[in-house]
Design a protein around this motif. Structure first.
Motif, mmCIF file in Angstrom:
data_model
loop_
_atom_site.group_PDB
_atom_site.id
_atom_site.type_symbol
_atom_site.label_atom_id
_atom_site.label_comp_id
_atom_site.label_asym_id
_atom_site.label_seq_id
_atom_site.Cartn_x
_atom_site.Cartn_y
_atom_site.Cartn_z
ATOM 1 N N THR A 1 48.077 25.215 91.611
ATOM 2 C CA THR A 1 49.090 26.440 92.076
ATOM 3 C C THR A 1 48.074 27.736 91.646
ATOM 4 O OG1 THR A 1 50.460 26.169 90.126
ATOM 5 C CG2 THR A 1 51.245 25.291 92.071
ATOM 6 N N LEU B 1 59.540 24.885 92.234
ATOM 7 C CA LEU B 1 58.814 25.454 93.404
ATOM 8 C C LEU B 1 58.325 26.899 93.405
ATOM 9 C CD1 LEU B 1 60.603 24.560 96.758
ATOM 10 C CD2 LEU B 1 58.195 24.208 96.072
ATOM 11 N N LEU C 1 53.862 26.835 102.120
ATOM 12 C CA LEU C 1 54.348 26.249 100.932
ATOM 13 C C LEU C 1 54.619 24.791 101.099
ATOM 14 C CD1 LEU C 1 57.720 28.485 100.211
ATOM 15 C CD2 LEU C 1 55.814 27.861 98.600
ATOM 16 N N PHE D 1 53.748 18.685 94.419
ATOM 17 C CA PHE D 1 54.617 18.609 93.563
ATOM 18 C C PHE D 1 55.452 17.503 93.505
ATOM 19 C CE2 PHE D 1 54.555 23.170 92.162
ATOM 20 C CZ PHE D 1 54.511 23.058 90.808
ATOM 21 N N GLN E 1 64.532 18.888 90.019
ATOM 22 C CA GLN E 1 63.362 19.132 89.325
ATOM 23 C C GLN E 1 62.132 19.536 90.452
ATOM 24 O OE1 GLN E 1 61.918 16.442 86.200
ATOM 25 N NE2 GLN E 1 59.973 16.484 86.870
ATOM 26 N N GLY E 2 62.140 18.837 91.591
ATOM 27 C CA GLY E 2 61.179 19.399 92.664
ATOM 28 C C GLY E 2 61.522 21.044 93.001
ATOM 29 N N TRP F 1 56.744 28.524 91.218
ATOM 30 C CA TRP F 1 55.614 28.416 90.717
ATOM 31 C C TRP F 1 54.523 28.343 91.822
ATOM 32 C CZ3 TRP F 1 53.952 29.782 86.171
ATOM 33 C CH2 TRP F 1 52.481 29.727 85.940
ATOM 34 N N ALA F 2 54.793 27.767 92.786
ATOM 35 C CA ALA F 2 53.602 27.455 93.999
ATOM 36 C C ALA F 2 53.933 28.563 94.883
ATOM 37 C CB ALA F 2 54.254 26.294 94.798
ATOM 38 N N VAL F 3 54.784 29.520 94.866
ATOM 39 C CA VAL F 3 54.668 30.742 95.652
ATOM 40 C C VAL F 3 53.655 31.928 95.325
ATOM 41 C CG1 VAL F 3 56.089 32.493 96.641
ATOM 42 C CG2 VAL F 3 57.157 30.275 96.303
ATOM 43 N N PRO F 4 52.880 32.077 96.073
ATOM 44 C CA PRO F 4 51.923 33.109 95.855
ATOM 45 C C PRO F 4 52.470 34.378 95.236
ATOM 46 C CG PRO F 4 51.187 32.116 98.068
ATOM 47 C CD PRO F 4 52.508 31.590 97.544
ATOM 48 N N GLN G 1 55.714 14.915 90.444
ATOM 49 C CA GLN G 1 56.729 14.548 89.712
ATOM 50 C C GLN G 1 56.656 13.208 88.861
ATOM 51 O OE1 GLN G 1 59.574 16.814 90.012
ATOM 52 N NE2 GLN G 1 60.489 15.081 91.387
ATOM 53 N N VAL H 1 51.999 22.635 99.008
ATOM 54 C CA VAL H 1 52.505 22.774 97.514
ATOM 55 C C VAL H 1 53.565 21.956 97.316
ATOM 56 C CG1 VAL H 1 52.458 24.203 95.720
ATOM 57 C CG2 VAL H 1 51.391 25.000 97.799
ATOM 58 N N CYS H 2 54.548 21.806 98.250
ATOM 59 C CA CYS H 2 55.579 21.034 97.969
ATOM 60 C C CYS H 2 55.318 19.658 97.966
ATOM 61 C CB CYS H 2 56.670 21.224 99.197
ATOM 62 S SG CYS H 2 57.592 23.019 99.315
ATOM 63 N N LYS I 1 65.462 14.035 90.209
ATOM 64 C CA LYS I 1 64.381 14.250 90.703
ATOM 65 C C LYS I 1 64.159 15.434 91.667
ATOM 66 C CE LYS I 1 62.148 9.858 89.640
ATOM 67 N NZ LYS I 1 61.636 8.685 90.272
#
Lengths: 304, 281
Positions: free
Chosen positions: B209, A120, B256, B263, A115-116, A122-125, B267, B259-260, A112
């Motif tokens: 996102t 990650l 960040l 996610f 996976q997180g 994807w979330a970075v501008p 999950q 967004v973390c 888990k």
């Protein structure tokens, strides 16, 4: 008796009408938003491609902008760059993303958490992705040139972004980094919806892991793969931010794609007309590509 | 697995963990570097550029971002825009995807084509017309204007995604429910939706996102400080001063965090594998 038959026919018509309306009812919110916010401006934008803009006025020039396009060597180079930028970014994203999806589908310790972490990027501008990778490639402050030098890829630790022969790999690597989670998430979700009995049956029949992959996993993933690959191709081909932030199309135009060229034409030279004409060309190319993929997907679904 | 020796299994396990480690290292390298630069004192930025961790650490960059800039407000604006966009898009796209997956009707191919069309043109092409239209209805410099545009641009992809998830749910399930006396909407809610929750989770994550990191339209439509989203706000660092790397990296690390968290929350929808379980049971 006839009245009864009429009633039946009336009810039938009513049911038919309801059945005909039902899908449109579900589709209407999406279609209304798309038409007012995207299709109408798109048509206005196509109209711009037949005009020439200067500081205070615009005039109708017919196909003039398209004639200029034919004799534009920069556009020719940008077409070739767009092809390689799209092919390499897409291929690396897809295979690494598929690999990640299959890895994450197997149980292991810390699954888990992993996976997180791997999702990650994807979330970075995007423009931040570009800046950070440009720093990583910078020999003064970033580690990568020294790594490349140490393993013999480079004779001197210099930034690959300054050399026309290698510059495109900078944005491609940043793009792959950013795009792997996209394929990993969609393919993992699709992989999880494959019934596990199929694998149990395959194992009982003595199928090897490779056979299970090619005979069970791939055919079930194929529709999702076709859609995601198609959409991703279009995104990458029209995606200018990353290249613009990292190299601005340079050095010597070696990373100039059609999308960055449109940026430059639209904002630097202020001629929205020429930018719109190039955009129309890109639009036509991508629609042709999308139609081919849709046909292939249909053939796949028929076979399955 | 039977027929495999202990050594083979061991090699498989080592290969699995090695591959996972490579992915994690690749994914984290730039993020790690961002964090490292955000805690590096300005005078060490270039002299210790390639060290894995600076010899001295500072949190001054974070303090100045939180106290001396409008970043807290940018964060709130971005969260509002991204959550609203993700919620609207997922709801609208679920209905549209369901219609495309479950009905045969005239014009269906046309609808798919129109949705596809919205994904194929460069955004720069619609910026001048959209700017004019938004100005006429008074939605420039407004977060609502951004929500409408982000919603429109994400619907097509989200619809295709939801369609493929609905395609993956056997039709027999809802037909059985409808024979048992459910209306289509009841069948949708009690049978289909639970099975497509992982897919909806993925859709929410993508749209959130995408809205969170959009820059172009934010830059064109928003002028006032109070309405700026996070990505637009970050650019003011580059625009106004040279580039204040330390502060910019500190701000991006802070950005960040939501967004973390998001996610981590999603999950479980991606992982549970509800589909396989339900079809089996």
């Amino acid at each position: 008796m006839t009245a009864f038959a009429d009633d039946i026919a009336g009810l039938q018509r009513q049911a038919d009408r309801r059945r005909w309306l039902e899908p449109w009812l579900y589709l209407s919110p999406a279609l209304v938003i798309i038409f007012t916010v995207l299709i109408v401006p798109l048509i206005i934008g196509i109209g711009y491609s037949f005009r020439k803009f200067s500081a205070f006025r615009s005039e109708f020039v017919g196909l003039g902008q398209y004639r200029t396009m034919l004799g534009d060597p920069v556009l020719h180079g940008a077409l070739i760059n767009t092809f390689w930028w799209t092919v390499w970014s897409l291929a690396l994203q897809f295979f690494l993303g598929l690999g990640l999806a299959l890895l994450l589908n197997r149980p292991f310790h810390g699954q888990k958490l992993v996976q997180g972490l791997v999702f990650l990027p994807w979330a970075v501008p995007i423009f931040l992705t570009g800046l950070t990778w440009a720093w990583l490639f910078n020999p003064l402050i970033g580690p990568l040139p020294h790594v490349f030098h140490a393993i013999g890829l480079q004779a001197e630790p210099v930034t690959i972004l300054a050399d026309p022969a290698t510059a495109m790999w900078g944005p491609i690597i940043a793009n792959v980094w950013f795009g792997i989670p996209f394929f990993a998430i969609t393919l993992l979700a699709a992989r999880k919806s494959i019934p596990s009995e199929l694998y149990e049956a395959a194992a009982i029949d003595g199928a090897s892991p490779w056979q299970q992959f090619t005979k069970v996993t791939l055919p079930f993933l194929a529709p999702t793969i076709a859609i995601t690959v198609m959409l991703r191709t279009v995104w990458i081909a029209t995606f200018a931010d990353l290249i613009y932030v990292m190299t601005a199309g340079g050095p010597a135009g070696s990373t100039n794609t059609i999308a960055t060229y449109i940026y430059v034409s639209a904002f630097k030279s202020l001629d929205k007309g020429y930018a719109s004409a190039i955009a129309v060309l890109l639009l036509v190319l991508l629609i042709a590509y999308a139609l081919i993929v849709i046909q292939m997907r249909r053939a796949l679904l028929r076979d399955a | 697995m039977p027929g495999q020796s202990f050594l083979q299994r061991l090699a498989g396990q080592i290969g699995l963990y090695a591959a996972v480690a490579c992915y994690v290292a690749f994914a984290l390298l730039p993020i790690y570097w961002t964090i490292k630069i955000s805690v590096t004192p300005p005078d060490l930025l270039y002299s210790e550029g390639i060290r894995l961790w600076p010899s001295r650490m500072t949190l001054a960059n974070y303090a100045s971002v939180l106290e001396a800039t409008d970043f807290p407000r940018y964060f709130l604006n971005s969260i509002l825009v991204s959550v609203a966009t993700a919620a609207i898009v997922t709801a609208v796209a679920s209905f549209a995807g369901y219609a495309l997956s479950r009905f045969r009707f005239r014009g269906k191919a046309m609808v798919s084509l129109v949705l596809l069309l919205t994904q194929t043109f460069p955004l720069v092409m619609v910026i001048p017309p959209i700017y004019r239209i938004m100005g006429q209805i008074g939605l420039t410099d407004s977060l609502y204007g951004l929500i409408i545009i982000y919603t429109a641009f994400n619907i097509a992809f989200a619809t295709f995604l939801m369609q493929s998830f609905f395609d993956g749910v056997p039709k027999d399930l809802e037909e059985a429910a409808m024979i048992d006396g459910c209306t289509r909407l009841m069948a949708l809610r009690s049978v289909i939706l639970p099975l497509t929750l992982p897919g909806m989770g993925a859709t929410v994550a993508f749209v959130f996102t995408a809205a969170w990191s959009e820059l172009l339209f934010g830059l064109m439509l928003i002028n006032s400080e109070s309405q700026k989203t996070f990505s637009v706000g970050l650019l003011t660092f580059i625009g106004k001063f040279a580039v204040d790397w330390g502060q910019m990296m500190a701000a991006s690390v802070l950005a960040l965090i939501p967004v973390c968290l998001f996610f981590l929350f999603l999950q479980r929808y991606l992982v549970t594998g509800l589909t396989a379980g339900a079809v089996k049971g």
